[in-house]
Design a protein around this motif. Structure first.
Motif, mmCIF file in Angstrom:
data_model
loop_
_atom_site.group_PDB
_atom_site.id
_atom_site.type_symbol
_atom_site.label_atom_id
_atom_site.label_comp_id
_atom_site.label_asym_id
_atom_site.label_seq_id
_atom_site.Cartn_x
_atom_site.Cartn_y
_atom_site.Cartn_z
ATOM 1 N N ALA A 48 10.019 13.835 106.815
ATOM 2 C CA ALA A 48 9.683 15.155 107.362
ATOM 3 C C ALA A 48 10.175 15.286 108.784
ATOM 4 N N MET A 49 10.247 14.147 109.467
ATOM 5 C CA MET A 49 10.620 14.207 110.876
ATOM 6 C C MET A 49 12.122 14.363 111.064
ATOM 7 N N MET B 232 3.565 6.329 103.195
ATOM 8 C CA MET B 232 3.197 7.417 104.106
ATOM 9 C C MET B 232 4.169 7.498 105.271
ATOM 10 N N LEU B 233 4.478 6.330 105.833
ATOM 11 C CA LEU B 233 5.385 6.338 106.985
ATOM 12 C C LEU B 233 6.767 6.830 106.580
ATOM 13 N N ALA C 170 12.451 18.559 103.991
ATOM 14 C CA ALA C 170 11.443 18.196 104.988
ATOM 15 C C ALA C 170 10.065 18.617 104.519
ATOM 16 N N ILE D 52 14.750 14.852 108.557
ATOM 17 C CA ILE D 52 15.638 15.634 107.691
ATOM 18 C C ILE D 52 15.821 17.018 108.293
ATOM 19 N N ALA E 266 6.607 10.600 106.176
ATOM 20 C CA ALA E 266 6.494 11.255 107.489
ATOM 21 C C ALA E 266 7.828 11.195 108.204
ATOM 22 N N LEU E 267 8.503 10.045 108.097
ATOM 23 C CA LEU E 267 9.810 9.921 108.734
ATOM 24 C C LEU E 267 10.788 10.929 108.144
ATOM 25 N N LEU F 267 6.774 16.387 103.676
ATOM 26 C CA LEU F 267 5.443 16.663 104.235
ATOM 27 C C LEU F 267 4.409 16.741 103.128
#
Lengths: 799, 140
Positions: free
Chosen positions: A639-640, A632-633, A648, A642, A636-637, A652
């Motif tokens: 998505a954050m 998950m992390l 991204a 890229i 999320a990273l 997500l």
């Protein structure tokens, strides 16, 4: 008809009819003014039915439940004073609305004009017939609002906006003081009722003995003074002359400004008879009377002269209502009430004349006018009679009430004694002298002398058309009639008002000629002084102009403008700080605020423990859990960081599916299923949208900004963490959740096994209806956004 | 819920979402929104999980009626407790109410995401940018 029903219908008829005016306008077009006049006449007839009752000394009193929970009812009280004011309001209303049909251009927005006039009339009738203070306040502020709308009738003119704002700030603001005074009166007397207090000697004693008496008196008087343009509150009335002239005649000379005086009369039995009353009411009145009469000299606009004259005449009324001692509480009452009636007749006439002159000669500037007597003979006669009545020339009605004013001034001076025996009559005569001077100036400036050849004034000025002249002639008829035969108004209107509010009122005898008395000599002195001083009229005006140019700060307007402008600037500065515009600062401020909102209590509760994190944190976890968290992390990273949209969004989406896995672990199978469906859908929407967008947006990311943002988001994340780990330590006493109720009743009440489903569709079905509405609204919103595309050529995407 | 690693994960998600919301690119803001809603939903659901609790789905024929629920007791008010109380902690099932709430939240989340995505798309169409600050400048 039953008199109390007649009163209620008269109060509410204008309110009801006003909503139908736009429809009626479609049928009647510019003749709609006659409909409004007919309504006013109906109200007049309804109110007139009450006159026999008030003459017999039996006021109408009735009450309906309004807000029983707040101890409020809708109380009406129709005594002589109320009927007098109501007859003035409706009578002048008929005249003004008929006159308006000639005055207002058919191009104007007539429905709006008559709507506000009718609303105002209804509100004034409400003020007249109210019998409790809360109801009085409601109607009172309604008159302020309607006045605001009518002064600002020509919305595009900055002067109208300025005048309307000023009137609203002063009169509605004063109304708030009055409201505070009413609340104090409630504390002192124990009731909101007005006639109830006035009729009970016990309650009256309570009010007079209360330590709140002076505060109550001052607060209520501020309300009255601001409405009637007394003392420093006079400033709004001259600017209110930006309204159409019929409105000025109706609201700002004959009726609305009388509301303040009416309030003083209404409060007379409750609060009068003390030195404080005499000093406050008469003192303010006498000061205003002299100052406003004097300031009228430098005015060049006819309506401005009339405005100052109105202020001065209202001050007569205040002064007379203020004449009150413990033994003779109602000394000036009858004179004031008679003058109230007379002032409405002659001042409304003068405003109508001002309207006629402005209409025909295209200007109201007294320097450009002059010599119109030959071209407008009928208007000239009307104006002379009205001005003569204002100046107190016999045998007109203004003469009678001015004699009464002089007489009562002598009496109160005698009763107070000392130097005041001289001061009261002298100030009264001064007021009379100024009145005489500007009355002469009005006639002199418009009608007498040589015709000026100003390019603003047309070559040939016609006399007034019948529709505008007839109302003025009717009022002049009243002026003469009341002067020659005062018995009629005295017996039908003045005596009932006087007896209704002043205990032990004597029978009034008013005769046109009562021999050579001191008041008559004072009148003679007034005329002599006025005519002599009139030679210096222009000199005085010039001196006033140079004085005000030299000392601009000796003026109430100077401080009003200073306050209002500063308020505007300061507000602008404050909002420039707190509302800078870009959305970033708002989000940061909200996040930081929430951070402190969460952290301050946490620190507060954990001072004994010494640490923000609780002891005994459980770090045990199954290996598959740890893998899930790590995945998950990572997504999320992704998505954050890229920059390109597509990867991204895919990150997500991966996060979303991992979240649904986590729901499984958290024993929420329904959520897991919903999450899978929703994630699929929202991924599709995302991809549909970013397909049409550039794939990447090069946002400059300076190091400093990144650090600040990281710091803020780190703080937010930490706050969430701190709350979560502390949540099960039990900062608050534990209590069982409602959920057990659902578990227990699920099978028994609904037959459903899946408790979550049962809650969603059954126990909390209304929430679900709300949810469905949100969905449909969002769908509508999306649909309309797509439709709103300018040109709309491209095919929309579906969702 | 006493699981520090889960709490850590959720709060890290929250922080990352916040970071994205602070960006100027409107699409990144929307993605950040999505991450934050995940974190919030997880947070609420996790708060209703007890270590021994079962999934809130009853067995057939199972009537949960122990008669210990809902003795509204005014005496509790004196103790500062406002709400129904039971004598014993009740942890047979995990909390179904928070799940129902989050269920609603997920669906509404879809609606709002779709709406703001369309809005972003229309803004891009009208103004040719997805930069929040640039938009502010364009509006004046």
């Amino acid at each position: 008809m039953d008199p109390s029903n007649a009163i209620v219908i008269a109060v509410f008829l204008p309110f009801i009819v006003t909503w139908t005016l736009p429809l009626l306008y479609k049928v009647f077009k510019q003749r709609i003014g006659w409909i409004a006049a007919a309504i006013a006449f109906t109200c007049f007839a309804l109110v007139a039915q009450v006159v026999p009752y008030t003459m017999a000394g039996t006021p109408i009193k009735d009450s309906w439940l309004w807000l029983p929970s707040a101890g409020l009812s809708f109380d009406i009280y129709g005594d002589g004073m109320a009927v007098l004011l109501a007859l003035i309001v409706t009578g002048v209303g008929v005249i003004i609305m008929s006159y308006s049909t000639g005055y207002m251009s058919t191009k104007e927005d007539l429905p709006r004009y008559y709507q506000w006039l009718l609303l105002f009339m209804g509100a004034m009738l409400g003020v007249a017939f109210t019998d409790n203070t809360i109801q009085m306040f409601v109607f009172w502020e309604l008159t302020s609002i309607t006045s605001f709308m009518l002064i600002g009738y020509w919305r595009e003119r900055p002067e109208s906006i300025y005048g309307a704002t000023k009137a609203l700030l002063v009169t509605a603001g004063g109304g708030l003081f009055m409201f505070a005074g009413f609340l104090l009166l409630r504390i002192a007397s124990g009731t909101y009722g007005i006639s109830e207090v006035a009729g009970s000697s016990e309650l009256l004693a309570n009010v007079h003995d209360s330590e709140l008496y002076v505060a109550t008196l001052i607060l209520i008087f501020i309300g009255a003074a601001s409405k009637s343009a007394q003392g420093p509150f006079y400033i709004w009335l001259p600017n209110a002359m930006e309204a159409p002239t019929p409105v000025s005649a109706f609201l700002h000379s004959a009726t609305m400004v009388k509301a303040g005086v009416y309030l003083v009369a209404r409060m007379h039995p409750i609060l009068s008879g003390t030195p404080e009353w005499l000093i406050l009411v008469s003192g303010t009145g006498m000061f205003t009377m002299v100052m406003a009469g004097f300031l009228a000299f430098r005015q060049t606009d006819i309506k401005a002269i009339l405005a100052y004259s109105t202020i001065s005449q209202l001050a007569y009324l205040m002064t007379m209502y203020g004449y009150s001692t413990a033994e003779h509480p109602g000394l000036g009452f009858a004179a004031a009430t008679f003058h109230l009636l007379n002032h409405s007749t002659f001042k409304a006439t003068l405003f109508l004349v001002a309207g006629i002159v402005a209409h025909e000669a295209a200007t109201r500037d007294i320097r450009k006018l002059g010599g119109l007597r030959k071209e407008m003979p009928k208007t000239f006669i009307v104006a002379v009679i009205a001005a003569a009545s204002m100046a107190g020339v016999p045998p007109l009605n203004g003469f009678l009430s001015k004699e009464m004013f002089y007489e009562t001034s002598l009496e109160i001076g005698h009763l107070v004694g000392g130097p005041w025996a001289l001061i009261f009559p002298v100030v009264a005569v001064m007021g009379g002298v100024f009145t005489l001077m500007y009355s002469i100036k009005l006639i002199d400036g418009i009608f007498l002398g040589e015709r000026t050849h100003d390019h603003d004034v047309p070559h040939h000025v016609h006399d007034a058309p019948l529709v505008m002249l007839a109302p003025a002639v009717f009022l002049v008829g009243l002026i003469i009639f009341f002067g020659l035969y005062p018995k009629f108004p005295i017996e039908t209107l003045i005596q009932p008002a006087y007896s209704g509010l002043v205990p032990g009122a004597e029978h009034l005898h008013i005769k046109l000629w009562h021999g050579i008395t001191t008041p008559f000599l004072m009148t003679v002195a007034t005329f002599a002084t006025g005519i002599i001083l009139y030679r210096f009229y222009n000199g005085i005006a010039a001196w006033q102009n140079s004085f005000s140019a030299r000392f601009p700060w000796i003026s109430v307007n100077y401080y009003y403008d200073w306050t209002v402008n500063n308020a505007r600037d300061v507000t602008h500065k404050i909002s420039a700080v707190f509302q800078p515009g870009p959305i970033g600062p708002y989000i940061k401020a909200s996040l930081l605020f929430m951070f402190f909102l969460a952290m301050v209590p946490l620190f507060y509760f954990h001072i004994p423990a010494g640490s923000i994190l609780p002891a005994g944190m459980n770090f045990n976890a199954q290996p598959y859990e740890i893998v899930l968290y790590a995945l998950m992390l990572v997504s999320a990273l992704g998505a954050m960081i890229i920059p390109r949209y597509l990867p991204a969004v895919i990150s997500l989406s991966a996060l979303g599916f991992l979240v649904s896995l986590l729901y499984m672990y958290l024993k929420a199978p329904d959520l897991a299923m919903t999450q899978v469906c929703v994630e699929t859908l929202s991924t599709i929407v995302f991809i549909l949208v970013i397909m049409k967008m550039p794939q990447k947006f090069k946002e400059p990311m300076p190091m400093g900004k990144v650090m600040v943002n990281l710091l803020i988001s780190g703080a937010v994340g930490f706050a969430v963490f701190a709350i979560m780990v502390n949540a099960n330590v039990g900062m608050l006493g534990s209590f069982e959740s409602f959920s057990q109720y659902f578990i227990e009743k699920s099978m028994a009440m609904t037959g459903g096994l899946n408790v979550v489903n049962v809650i969603v569709v059954d126990f909390r079905g209304y929430d679900t209806i709300g949810e469905i509405s949100v969905l449909s609204l969002a769908a509508l919103g999306v649909y309309n956004l797509i439709l709103s595309r300018a040109g709309g050529a491209e095919g929309g995407e579906d969702e | 819920m006493n699981n520090t690693l889960l709490a850590l994960t959720i709060s890290l998600l929250f922080g990352m979402g916040t970071f994205l919301i602070l960006r100027r690119d409107i699409m990144k803001v929307i993605i950040g929104f999505g991450i934050v809603s995940h974190a919030v939903n997880l947070y609420i659901v996790a708060s209703g999980v007890f270590s021994e609790g079962k999934v809130p789905i009853l067995e057939h024929g199972e009537h949960v009626n122990q008669g210990l629920v809902y003795n509204d007791n005014l005496a509790n008010l004196a103790a500062g407790i406002v709400g129904p109380t039971t004598t014993a902690p009740y942890t047979e099932f995990v909390d179904p109410l928070v799940q129902a709430l989050v269920l609603t939240a997920i669906v509404i989340g879809l609606a709002t995401t779709a709406f703001i995505l369309t809005l972003a798309y229309r803004i891009y169409e009208e103004y040719g940018t997805t930069d929040v600050q640039e938009l502010r400048r364009l509006w004046g």
